[in-house]
Each structure stands twice: as structure tokens, then as C-alpha cells.
Design a protein around this motif. Sequence first.
Motif, mmCIF file in Angstrom:
data_model
loop_
_atom_site.group_PDB
_atom_site.id
_atom_site.type_symbol
_atom_site.label_atom_id
_atom_site.label_comp_id
_atom_site.label_asym_id
_atom_site.label_seq_id
_atom_site.Cartn_x
_atom_site.Cartn_y
_atom_site.Cartn_z
ATOM 1 N N VAL A 216 -87.073 6.543 38.901
ATOM 2 C CA VAL A 216 -85.959 6.366 38.223
ATOM 3 C C VAL A 216 -86.519 6.982 36.806
ATOM 4 N N ARG A 217 -86.174 8.323 36.331
ATOM 5 C CA ARG A 217 -86.536 9.098 35.147
ATOM 6 C C ARG A 217 -85.427 8.884 34.118
ATOM 7 N N GLN B 219 -76.656 4.907 41.290
ATOM 8 C CA GLN B 219 -76.392 6.343 41.468
ATOM 9 C C GLN B 219 -75.682 6.638 42.561
ATOM 10 N N ASP C 58 -88.827 4.449 46.782
ATOM 11 C CA ASP C 58 -87.717 5.482 46.856
ATOM 12 C C ASP C 58 -87.943 6.129 48.384
ATOM 13 N N THR D 290 -81.975 12.400 28.561
ATOM 14 C CA THR D 290 -81.979 12.792 30.154
ATOM 15 C C THR D 290 -82.139 11.604 31.183
ATOM 16 N N LEU D 291 -81.342 11.621 32.283
ATOM 17 C CA LEU D 291 -81.336 10.539 33.121
ATOM 18 C C LEU D 291 -81.271 11.065 34.528
ATOM 19 N N GLU D 292 -82.437 10.823 35.510
ATOM 20 C CA GLU D 292 -82.386 11.259 36.790
ATOM 21 C C GLU D 292 -82.609 9.945 37.483
ATOM 22 N N LEU D 293 -81.865 9.567 38.526
ATOM 23 C CA LEU D 293 -81.832 8.558 39.366
ATOM 24 C C LEU D 293 -82.205 8.722 40.855
ATOM 25 N N GLN D 294 -83.175 9.571 40.853
ATOM 26 C CA GLN D 294 -83.650 10.028 42.264
ATOM 27 C C GLN D 294 -85.123 9.699 42.334
ATOM 28 N N GLN D 295 -85.757 9.378 43.486
ATOM 29 C CA GLN D 295 -87.204 9.092 43.591
ATOM 30 C C GLN D 295 -87.678 8.344 42.490
ATOM 31 N N ARG E 266 -80.357 2.861 42.155
ATOM 32 C CA ARG E 266 -80.330 3.708 43.216
ATOM 33 C C ARG E 266 -78.936 3.501 43.695
#
Length: 323
Positions: free
Chosen positions: A64-65, A142, A109, A57-62, A139
Motif C-alpha cells: 500500500v503505497r 481498491q 499481498d 500519489t496513491l497505489e493500493l497494489q502489493q 486492498r
Amino acid sequence: MIDYSRLYRDLGDTPLKDWLADLPAALERRLTDARRHGDLPRWQACLEQLPDLLPGTLELQQAVRIGLAGDLPTDQQQALGVALQGLHPWRKGPFELFGVHIDTEWRSDWKWDRIAPHFDLQGKRVLDVGCGNGYHMWRMWQDGASMVIGVDPNLLFLTQFQAIRRYLPEAPVWQLPFTLEELPEPSGGFDTVFSMGVLYHRRSPLDHLLQLKACLRPGGELVLETLVIEGDEQQCLIPEDRYAQMRNVWFLPSVAMLERFLRRCGYTDVRCVDVNRTSQNEQRSTGWMRFQSLPDFLDPGNPLLTCEGYPAPLRATLLATRP
């Protein structure tokens, strides 16, 4: 150190292709010199301790996960945390790698959320000057940038960037260990150039603005964030010695004076899009940055002043265009 061969290949298909005449040799000299840094072997050992994991999984909000579809085994998560703590202090973030939350000194963020609505990075080639460990570069990617290149001479920050990039190896996001002054000039090949938290460290702010302008293509946009003071276009603070315990702070202009700086350097469409007083929740000590931070640098009796008696940190973000 980072293998830049794919960056060189990608640059060959862009208006930055002429940069290849100077950049590889300059990087080789810089990295050869960097290998003599006394802490580099310890930092590189931390990188080698990072487990080989394929992100699910990859999440580039708030934050960087980067994570797995399932839970990471406890022993691997602990080993990951120890290796990442070995790269202390973590200043910009936050990051979260496979369940390990890196609670950085800055809530970077928050800054990004304030300024990102004011520009469009879709398909843009972006240069981030003074990029730190690269949080904002992720970011930028993203938000649609086709290529992001950051410059920062700090080798710890470069190593932290490498730790994140280890799990995102195909991303078109790169960090170069230079100051802007050391960087071979990219001859106007960038669509957008960021300079955030740099200008007040420069003894000659106008020279810095001109160097940033030289990196932009005609019609390209500068995003400038820096410390300012309240006042009219005649107001500028030059600290006697330290400012908020920082020795290398030279100029804190008013927003109006900063706008004049930009116009005198030949920028057009100059406008201020955000002014924000840094709170003690946005910059503070954490378990990932255990040194003193903003609360220690303010007057304990009046948080609107620094411990030296100057106005507390106020930051403005301005946009401007190279005609």
C-alpha cells in the motif's frame, strides 16, 4: 482515537442502519476501557509524531503505497520512519509511506493475489473479521468495495491502522476494536464477510461460522481462510498443546471436513478456491518485526513439520453463500 461520526452517518443510508442502535454505545465502552492499556500512550505519541503530509500519489497494489509527487525531505522521512518503527511489530503488509518501506512479517499481498480473482467486491459492503492492522481492507477498497469495516481487538493493530488512515482520511474504511463475539450483531447487513486466519483460534469453530453467517445478507458470500491438514472428511488435527509455537490453535480440519462444517452451518455453494503451503519467504522476521517467525517454528531437519512434529502450515481458502 478514531472519530467514528462519519461511519455512523454513512451507515444510516444502508441496510446496516439498525446497527446504530447498539454500535456507538458499545464502541464508547470499548474505547473507554482501551484508554487504560499501559502501552496506548506510547503508541498514541508515535501517531502524534507523524508529519502532516498531503498525499500526492496513491497505489493500493502489493505494498500500500502513499507518496508525494516529489521526494520527501530527508529529515521528514527519517522522522516518519522513527514514528512508524515505534509501532513495532508490524505483522501484515507491506506498506510504503512517503518512501518509508514497512517490510512486514507477512507478505500479505501474496495471499491477496492468490484469492482475489475468485470473488467480486464491486460496490459491496464488506466485513473483515480479524483484520489485523487493516492491510487487506485497503486492498478490498481498491477492488471496488463501497464500505469496508474490520474488527480486531488488538489496540496496537488499531494504532497501525490509524497511522495509515491518517493519510487517507476520506476512505470508507474503518476498524472497530472488537472480537466478533463482542461486536453488536450487524443483523445480516454485509454483502461479503471475510474471516482469514481466525477459525483455528476458535474453540468452537461451528459457532464462529454461524456468527459469520449472521452478519451476511441472504445471498451474501463468506470468504474463509484457515489452517488445514491433508486428508479426507474424517481428518482433523487437535494439537496437544502448541502448534508452530502458538498456544491458541484448536482445530485444523481437512478441506473436506471444513466443507462439511460449512454445509452443516447452512451455507450453500461451498467450494475451495486455494490451498497453499506457507513458505519461509511469505512469513519471516524483518527489521519491522524482529521477533521469531515461521523459520523458527519449523523442524530444522524437516521444514514439512513444525517444531512440535505436526504438519507444517497449510492454508486453504473457501467460499460459501448464505442462502
